[in-house]
Enzyme design. Structure first.
Site, PDB file in Angstrom:
ATOM      1  N   GLU A 162     -16.056   5.045   5.413  1.00 24.46           N
ATOM      2  CA  GLU A 162     -15.888   5.899   3.633  1.00 24.46           C
ATOM      3  C   GLU A 162     -15.493   5.267   2.339  1.00 24.46           C
ATOM      4  OE1 GLU A 162     -11.760   6.562   2.999  1.00 24.46           O
ATOM      5  OE2 GLU A 162     -13.601   7.137   1.500  1.00 24.46           O
ATOM      6  N   LYS A 215     -15.253  -2.494   4.749  1.00 25.51           N
ATOM      7  CA  LYS A 215     -14.789  -1.063   3.644  1.00 25.51           C
ATOM      8  C   LYS A 215     -13.316  -1.541   3.306  1.00 25.51           C
ATOM      9  CE  LYS A 215     -12.517   3.120   2.844  1.00 25.51           C
ATOM     10  NZ  LYS A 215     -12.938   3.484   2.163  1.00 25.51           N
ATOM     11  N   PHE A 260     -12.704  -1.633 -13.229  1.00 24.73           N
ATOM     12  CA  PHE A 260     -11.498  -2.061 -12.233  1.00 24.73           C
ATOM     13  C   PHE A 260     -10.538  -3.223 -13.217  1.00 24.73           C
ATOM     14  CE2 PHE A 260     -10.734   0.670  -8.325  1.00 24.73           C
ATOM     15  CZ  PHE A 260     -12.282   1.828  -9.282  1.00 24.73           C
ATOM     16  N   ALA A 263      -5.922  -1.817 -17.240  1.00 28.42           N
ATOM     17  CA  ALA A 263      -4.232  -2.410 -17.075  1.00 28.42           C
ATOM     18  C   ALA A 263      -3.331  -1.161 -17.316  1.00 28.42           C
ATOM     19  CB  ALA A 263      -4.029  -4.013 -17.949  1.00 28.42           C
ATOM     20  N   CYS A 271      -5.197   5.245  -0.613  1.00 29.62           N
ATOM     21  CA  CYS A 271      -6.195   3.940   0.553  1.00 29.62           C
ATOM     22  C   CYS A 271      -5.476   2.653   0.053  1.00 29.62           C
ATOM     23  CB  CYS A 271      -7.650   4.525  -0.054  1.00 29.62           C
ATOM     24  SG  CYS A 271      -7.703   6.446   0.103  1.00 29.62           S
ATOM     25  N   ARG A 339      -0.332  11.096  -3.223  1.00 32.95           N
ATOM     26  CA  ARG A 339       0.027   9.760  -2.248  1.00 32.95           C
ATOM     27  C   ARG A 339       1.184   8.758  -3.047  1.00 32.95           C
ATOM     28  NH1 ARG A 339      -3.297  10.990   2.871  1.00 32.95           N
ATOM     29  NH2 ARG A 339      -5.209  11.570   0.871  1.00 32.95           N
TER      30      ARG A 339
HETATM   31  C1  UDX Z   1      -9.193   9.716   5.326  1.00 32.15           C
HETATM   32  C2  UDX Z   1      -9.202   8.388   6.712  1.00 32.15           C
HETATM   33  O1  UDX Z   1      -8.677   9.205   8.240  1.00 32.15           O
HETATM   34  C3  UDX Z   1      -8.170   7.409   6.193  1.00 32.15           C
HETATM   35  O2  UDX Z   1      -8.863   6.299   7.340  1.00 32.15           O
HETATM   36  C4  UDX Z   1      -8.667   7.350   4.923  1.00 32.15           C
HETATM   37  O3  UDX Z   1      -8.095   5.755   4.376  1.00 32.15           O
HETATM   38  C5  UDX Z   1      -8.899   8.288   3.653  1.00 32.15           C
HETATM   39  O4  UDX Z   1      -9.299   9.050   4.872  1.00 32.15           O
HETATM   40  P1  UDX Z   1      -7.031  11.072   4.963  1.00 32.15           P
HETATM   41  O5  UDX Z   1      -8.750  12.151   4.996  1.00 32.15           O
HETATM   42  O6  UDX Z   1      -7.233  11.176   4.033  1.00 32.15           O
HETATM   43  O7  UDX Z   1      -8.119  10.059   5.232  1.00 32.15           O
HETATM   44  O8  UDX Z   1      -6.717  11.958   6.108  1.00 32.15           O
HETATM   45  P2  UDX Z   1      -6.139  13.794   5.794  1.00 32.15           P
HETATM   46  O9  UDX Z   1      -5.541  14.008   4.388  1.00 32.15           O
HETATM   47  O10 UDX Z   1      -4.619  13.082   6.004  1.00 32.15           O
HETATM   48  O11 UDX Z   1      -6.316  14.683   7.064  1.00 32.15           O
HETATM   49  C6  UDX Z   1      -6.291  13.948   8.388  1.00 32.15           C
HETATM   50  C7  UDX Z   1      -6.424  15.399   8.558  1.00 32.15           C
HETATM   51  O12 UDX Z   1      -6.574  15.285  10.368  1.00 32.15           O
HETATM   52  C8  UDX Z   1      -5.485  17.005   8.521  1.00 32.15           C
HETATM   53  O13 UDX Z   1      -6.459  17.488   8.200  1.00 32.15           O
HETATM   54  C9  UDX Z   1      -4.743  16.178   9.759  1.00 32.15           C
HETATM   55  O14 UDX Z   1      -4.547  17.663  10.361  1.00 32.15           O
HETATM   56  C10 UDX Z   1      -6.323  16.634  10.829  1.00 32.15           C
HETATM   57  N1  UDX Z   1      -6.475  15.799  12.196  1.00 32.15           N
HETATM   58  C11 UDX Z   1      -5.121  14.645  12.139  1.00 32.15           C
HETATM   59  C12 UDX Z   1      -7.213  16.139  13.586  1.00 32.15           C
HETATM   60  O15 UDX Z   1      -7.515  17.820  12.778  1.00 32.15           O
HETATM   61  N2  UDX Z   1      -6.290  16.127  14.343  1.00 32.15           N
HETATM   62  C13 UDX Z   1      -5.428  14.891  14.849  1.00 32.15           C
HETATM   63  O16 UDX Z   1      -5.546  14.624  15.857  1.00 32.15           O
HETATM   64  C14 UDX Z   1      -4.872  14.340  13.625  1.00 32.15           C
HETATM   65  C1  UDX Z   2     -10.163   3.950  -3.357  1.00 33.60           C
HETATM   66  C2  UDX Z   2     -11.534   3.697  -3.548  1.00 33.60           C
HETATM   67  O1  UDX Z   2     -11.982   3.414  -5.271  1.00 33.60           O
HETATM   68  C3  UDX Z   2     -12.504   4.660  -2.879  1.00 33.60           C
HETATM   69  O2  UDX Z   2     -14.297   3.538  -2.850  1.00 33.60           O
HETATM   70  C4  UDX Z   2     -11.844   4.614  -1.130  1.00 33.60           C
HETATM   71  O3  UDX Z   2     -12.847   4.680  -0.723  1.00 33.60           O
HETATM   72  C5  UDX Z   2     -10.900   4.998  -1.519  1.00 33.60           C
HETATM   73  O4  UDX Z   2      -9.863   4.010  -2.486  1.00 33.60           O
HETATM   74  P1  UDX Z   2      -9.423   6.793  -5.062  1.00 33.60           P
HETATM   75  O5  UDX Z   2      -8.026   6.021  -4.097  1.00 33.60           O
HETATM   76  O6  UDX Z   2      -9.736   7.609  -4.425  1.00 33.60           O
HETATM   77  O7  UDX Z   2     -10.099   5.266  -4.156  1.00 33.60           O
HETATM   78  O8  UDX Z   2      -9.256   5.768  -6.770  1.00 33.60           O
HETATM   79  P2  UDX Z   2     -10.179   4.694  -7.222  1.00 33.60           P
HETATM   80  O9  UDX Z   2     -10.554   5.508  -8.294  1.00 33.60           O
HETATM   81  O10 UDX Z   2     -10.164   3.596  -6.797  1.00 33.60           O
HETATM   82  O11 UDX Z   2      -8.565   4.516  -8.172  1.00 33.60           O
HETATM   83  C6  UDX Z   2      -7.686   3.923  -6.804  1.00 33.60           C
HETATM   84  C7  UDX Z   2      -5.561   3.437  -8.232  1.00 33.60           C
HETATM   85  O12 UDX Z   2      -6.518   2.177  -8.320  1.00 33.60           O
HETATM   86  C8  UDX Z   2      -5.565   4.372  -8.517  1.00 33.60           C
HETATM   87  O13 UDX Z   2      -4.016   4.521  -8.758  1.00 33.60           O
HETATM   88  C9  UDX Z   2      -6.176   4.154  -9.975  1.00 33.60           C
HETATM   89  O14 UDX Z   2      -5.303   4.846 -11.376  1.00 33.60           O
HETATM   90  C10 UDX Z   2      -5.910   2.222 -10.675  1.00 33.60           C
HETATM   91  N1  UDX Z   2      -6.305   2.074 -11.478  1.00 33.60           N
HETATM   92  C11 UDX Z   2      -8.423   2.353 -11.114  1.00 33.60           C
HETATM   93  C12 UDX Z   2      -6.115   1.816 -12.288  1.00 33.60           C
HETATM   94  O15 UDX Z   2      -5.020   0.897 -12.289  1.00 33.60           O
HETATM   95  N2  UDX Z   2      -7.244   0.599 -12.642  1.00 33.60           N
HETATM   96  C13 UDX Z   2      -8.211   0.777 -12.732  1.00 33.60           C
HETATM   97  O16 UDX Z   2      -9.478  -0.402 -13.697  1.00 33.60           O
HETATM   98  C14 UDX Z   2      -8.742   1.544 -11.893  1.00 33.60           C
END
Ligand code: UDX
Ligand code: UDX
Length: 466
Positions: A162, A215, A260, A263, A271, A339
């Site tokens: 994703e 990824k 990105f 600063a 992630c 997180r």
């Molecule tokens: C996801 C991807 O898993 C992670 O690798 C990626 O980097 C970010 O997106 P995320 O959606 O944030 O992570 O996971 P989380 O918010 O922890 O949700 C996972 C869900 O799966 C939870 O609701 C949990 O209850 C559920 N789960 C987990 C199941 O239903 N079955 C399981 O066996 C384990």
């Molecule tokens: C990121 C990736 O963008 C997305 O493609 C992947 O699937 C999941 O991880 P996300 O973590 O939701 O998404 O947020 P993003 O907007 O990428 O920002 C990540 C972190 O970098 C944030 O804490 C943001 O504050 C920081 N950031 C971003 C900076 O400090 N400077 C920047 O210029 C951009």
């Protein structure tokens, strides 16, 4: 349920069982259900399912609630807590369970393995395709595929990473730069590709390990860009340059790009921190020391302590009993996710140094309160800044960028603002009587020119001029 895409029932990608109603699984399930695929969304968390059944999303994500209500109302999305029910007749299963970091930084794959075991054991169709959506280290899909084959279960196993950013996940889902699908069964990969064909995005079909590295490589490179500009910001402070100006200049080069290069307090979220460390650990496992990744993590951690040092210096080194107002708790604007948020580290550090912290956030206050037992959390930013010795901007919510600083001026004890995201209007702050401190730029004080605390190099002083 036909998608009206002219495909026969056998060619239809669904019914689809999505395992995991988290930030990724929920958005993916709702958007695919809205596209016409019959989706069953499975989760072990009953509280989360109950909230979803009431039409409310457990996560703050723009556009999601309306879409969720629509697909539930039309019966295109079915919520399940029983895997046998969810897998009955399903021709595809997608795993979007969490892969959180273990203590040493490796990705915890226990949820993925458990979910894979359950969908394989409960598959009723001979041509079910299993797709890993969760972010998994390079080689994971290939290893799990071998594991399944050894147990006599030969379902094709693909990986489809994703690229959704929190706060814009629904938009990102509908406008991906590409769809990446990895696997060793071309037909299965093409069936997965059909799930997303309505998006008209380029599809990249690779082997599974390359897809996994696309990824990790994408997230890690973005994190590297952020840590690079943060090191440049520090050098800008030492030399009297302006990091915004430098980032604009560097980013104009089409080979680099401006995105990105913002600063500030650096990256947080579920992630970047997790994926950069997991890639470093995966490299180490194969005998490679991926120093660039370690540098990115070290620089990022340093940004938070550098920021606290700025606040301490601005208050003449003494934070004891000082009232610090913190604007923003979520790791970025547009989400309630805390997180690895910079706010948690910064606030805990300020409190360790004796400060009294009052914090605010438009949506993440409740989640943050559980991790900040000594912090007063209020909803209104004007209440938050009242009586403050310093106002500290941690998350660049639009609400805070638009604050009325002339209204704030009489409320605070000291006219001092430290901007961790370089998002405030320094001119307006100085005009309202504030000292404005930011990252990688000169300090701005009312009635005084921008101050740059750089020192001339000795050899220049020795030679003199003229
Ligand atoms: C996801 C991807 O898993 C992670 O690798 C990626 O980097 C970010 O997106 P995320 O959606 O944030 O992570 O996971 P989380 O918010 O922890 O949700 C996972 C869900 O799966 C939870 O609701 C949990 O209850 C559920 N789960 C987990 C199941 O239903 N079955 C399981 O066996 C384990
Ligand atoms: C990121 C990736 O963008 C997305 O493609 C992947 O699937 C999941 O991880 P996300 O973590 O939701 O998404 O947020 P993003 O907007 O990428 O920002 C990540 C972190 O970098 C944030 O804490 C943001 O504050 C920081 N950031 C971003 C900076 O400090 N400077 C920047 O210029 C951009």
């Amino acid at each position: 349920m036909s998608r009206g895409n002219g495909l026969s029932a056998a060619q239809q990608p669904g019914p689809l069982c999505v395992v995991g109603a988290g930030y990724v699984g929920l958005v993916t399930a709702v958007c695919l259900a809205d596209s016409g695929v019959e989706v069953r969304l499975l989760d072990v968390d009953q509280t989360r399912l109950a909230l979803l059944r009431s039409g409310r999303s457990p996560i703050h994500e723009p556009l999601l609630d309306d879409l969720l209500s629509k697909v539930l109302r039309r019966g295109r999305l079915v919520l399940c807590n029983d895997v046998a029910e969810a897998m009955r007749g399903a021709r595809m299963a997608m795993l979007a369970v969490g892969t959180p970091p273990l203590a040493d930084g490796r990705a915890d794959l226990s949820q993925v393995r458990a979910a894979l075991g359950e969908v394989v054991a409960n598959a009723t169709e001979s041509d079910t395709v299993v797709v890993i959506k969760s972010t998994v280290p390079p080689g994971t899909t290939a290893a799990l595929r071998a594991l399944c084959r050894r147990s006599g279960r030969t379902f094709p196993l693909c990986v489809c990473p994703e690229f959704l950013s929190e706060g814009s996940a629904v938009k990102d889902f509908h406008h991906p730069p590409q769809v990446v699908i990895g696997g060793d069964d071309r037909v299965a990969c093409e069936r997965v590709a059909r799930l997303f064909e309505y998006l008209d995005a380029p599809v990249r079909i690779t082997d599974s390990t390359s897809a996994e590295l696309i990824k990790y490589g994408t997230n890690s490179f973005l994190a590297l860009k952020i840590s690079f500009i943060n090191e440049m910001a520090h050098l800008c402070e030492l030399t009297g340059a302006d990091v915004q100006v430098v980032a604009d200049g560097i980013g104009t080069d089409s080979r680099i790009g401006r995105a990105f290069l913002g600063a500030g307090l650096g990256f947080g979220g579920s992630c970047f921190p997790k994926d950069v460390r997991a890639l470093d650990m995966a490299a180490s496992y194969h005998g490679q020391s991926f120093w660039l990744l370690r540098a990115a993590v070290e620089v990022n951690a340093q940004q938070r302590s550098r920021f606290v040092a700025k606040i301490q210096k601005a208050l003449r080194g003494n934070l004891a009993n000082k009232r610090i107002a913190v604007l923003g708790l979520a790791f970025k604007p547009g989400t309630d996710d805390i997180r690895a948020a910079a706010s948690i580290d910064v606030i805990r550090h300020l409190e360790d140094l004796g400060a009294r912290v009052v914090a605010t956030d438009p949506v993440a206050g409740a989640k943050a309160a559980a991790q900040l037992p000594f912090t007063e959390i209020v909803a209104d930013p004007y209440e938050c800044v009242s009586g403050a010795d310093a106002v500290v901007l941690v998350t660049e919510w639009p609400e805070y960028v638009a604050l009325d600083w002339r209204r704030i001026a009489p409320l605070v004890k000291r006219h001092l603002v430290i901007d961790g995201r370089n998002c405030l209007d320094g001119e307006a702050l100085v005009a309202a009587g504030f000292t404005y401190i930011s990252m990688g730029r000169a300090v701005r004080r009312p009635g005084r020119p921008a101050q740059t605390d750089h020192t001339l190099r000795p050899e220049l002083l020795a030679s003199g001029i003229g």
